[in-house]
Design a protein around this motif. Structure first.
Motif, PDB file in Angstrom:
ATOM      1  N   CYS A  99       0.833  -1.214   0.000  1.00  8.67           N
ATOM      2  CA  CYS A  99       0.000   0.000   0.000  1.00  8.67           C
ATOM      3  C   CYS A  99       0.863   1.258   0.000  1.00  8.67           C
ATOM      4  CB  CYS A  99      -0.942   0.006   1.199  1.00  8.67           C
ATOM      5  SG  CYS A  99      -2.245  -1.237   1.107  1.00  8.67           S
ATOM      6  N   VAL A 135      -4.676   4.741   0.646  1.00 12.51           N
ATOM      7  CA  VAL A 135      -4.659   3.434  -0.023  1.00 12.51           C
ATOM      8  C   VAL A 135      -4.978   2.339   0.985  1.00 12.51           C
ATOM      9  CG1 VAL A 135      -3.241   1.793  -1.312  1.00 12.51           C
ATOM     10  CG2 VAL A 135      -2.981   4.242  -1.715  1.00 12.51           C
ATOM     11  N   ARG A 136      -4.444   2.438   2.180  1.00  9.52           N
ATOM     12  CA  ARG A 136      -4.723   1.445   3.218  1.00  9.52           C
ATOM     13  C   ARG A 136      -6.191   1.456   3.622  1.00  9.52           C
ATOM     14  NH1 ARG A 136       0.239   3.789   5.270  1.00  9.52           N
ATOM     15  NH2 ARG A 136       1.925   2.368   4.702  1.00  9.52           N
ATOM     16  N   ALA A 181      -8.235  -0.216   0.955  1.00  4.37           N
ATOM     17  CA  ALA A 181      -8.036  -1.668   1.014  1.00  4.37           C
ATOM     18  C   ALA A 181      -8.822  -2.277   2.174  1.00  4.37           C
ATOM     19  CB  ALA A 181      -6.553  -1.989   1.146  1.00  4.37           C
ATOM     20  N   ALA A 203     -12.544  -2.290   1.259  1.00  3.98           N
ATOM     21  CA  ALA A 203     -12.815  -3.365   0.303  1.00  3.98           C
ATOM     22  C   ALA A 203     -12.818  -4.717   1.006  1.00  3.98           C
ATOM     23  CB  ALA A 203     -11.791  -3.338  -0.819  1.00  3.98           C
ATOM     24  N   LEU A 204     -11.945  -4.894   1.975  1.00  2.90           N
ATOM     25  CA  LEU A 204     -11.884  -6.146   2.716  1.00  2.90           C
ATOM     26  C   LEU A 204     -13.123  -6.333   3.597  1.00  2.90           C
ATOM     27  CD1 LEU A 204     -10.231  -8.636   3.454  1.00  2.90           C
ATOM     28  CD2 LEU A 204      -9.145  -7.288   5.238  1.00  2.90           C
ATOM     29  N   ASN A 256     -14.706  -8.323  -0.231  1.00  2.00           N
ATOM     30  CA  ASN A 256     -14.042  -8.464  -1.518  1.00  2.00           C
ATOM     31  C   ASN A 256     -12.747  -9.249  -1.314  1.00  2.00           C
ATOM     32  OD1 ASN A 256     -12.997  -8.214  -4.045  1.00  2.00           O
ATOM     33  ND2 ASN A 256     -13.352  -6.009  -4.207  1.00  2.00           N
ATOM     34  N   THR A 298      -9.277  -8.311  -2.870  1.00  2.29           N
ATOM     35  CA  THR A 298      -8.354  -7.389  -2.220  1.00  2.29           C
ATOM     36  C   THR A 298      -7.238  -8.166  -1.520  1.00  2.29           C
ATOM     37  OG1 THR A 298     -10.184  -5.859  -1.849  1.00  2.29           O
ATOM     38  CG2 THR A 298      -8.182  -5.490  -0.577  1.00  2.29           C
ATOM     39  N   TYR A 307      -3.274  -8.239  -2.682  1.00  2.00           N
ATOM     40  CA  TYR A 307      -2.212  -7.871  -1.750  1.00  2.00           C
ATOM     41  C   TYR A 307      -1.160  -8.979  -1.662  1.00  2.00           C
ATOM     42  CZ  TYR A 307       0.028  -5.644   2.214  1.00  2.00           C
ATOM     43  OH  TYR A 307       0.941  -5.024   3.027  1.00  2.00           O
TER      44      TYR A 307
END
Length: 65
Positions: free
Chosen positions: A17, A31-32, A35, A38-39, A43, A46, A50
């Motif tokens: 990230c 970005v974190r 993420a 999304a997690l 999702n 993601t 990663y």
């Protein structure tokens, strides 16, 4: 030419990230957060992205030496 690396200085887990944040000139914290959101919403892509990024994106110090 701009290259994508896993960061060494702004690393929390593996630097993916942080590296994406540096590459796109945005705050790595953003970005974190994206993420994590999304997690949370289930999702699994993601997590896979990663993990794949850990193995595919070179480490910043390894790639420049």
């Amino acid at each position: 030419m701009k290259r994508l690396y896993r960061t060494v200085n702004d690393r929390k887990l593996a630097g993916v990230c942080g590296g994406l944040g540096e590459y796109f000139n945005i705050d790595p914290t953003l970005v974190r957060i994206i993420a994590i959101i999304a997690l949370i919403f289930g999702n699994i892509a993601t997590v896979l992205a990663y993990v794949i990024g850990i193995f595919i994106i070179p480490n910043e110090t390894d790639a420049r030496n």
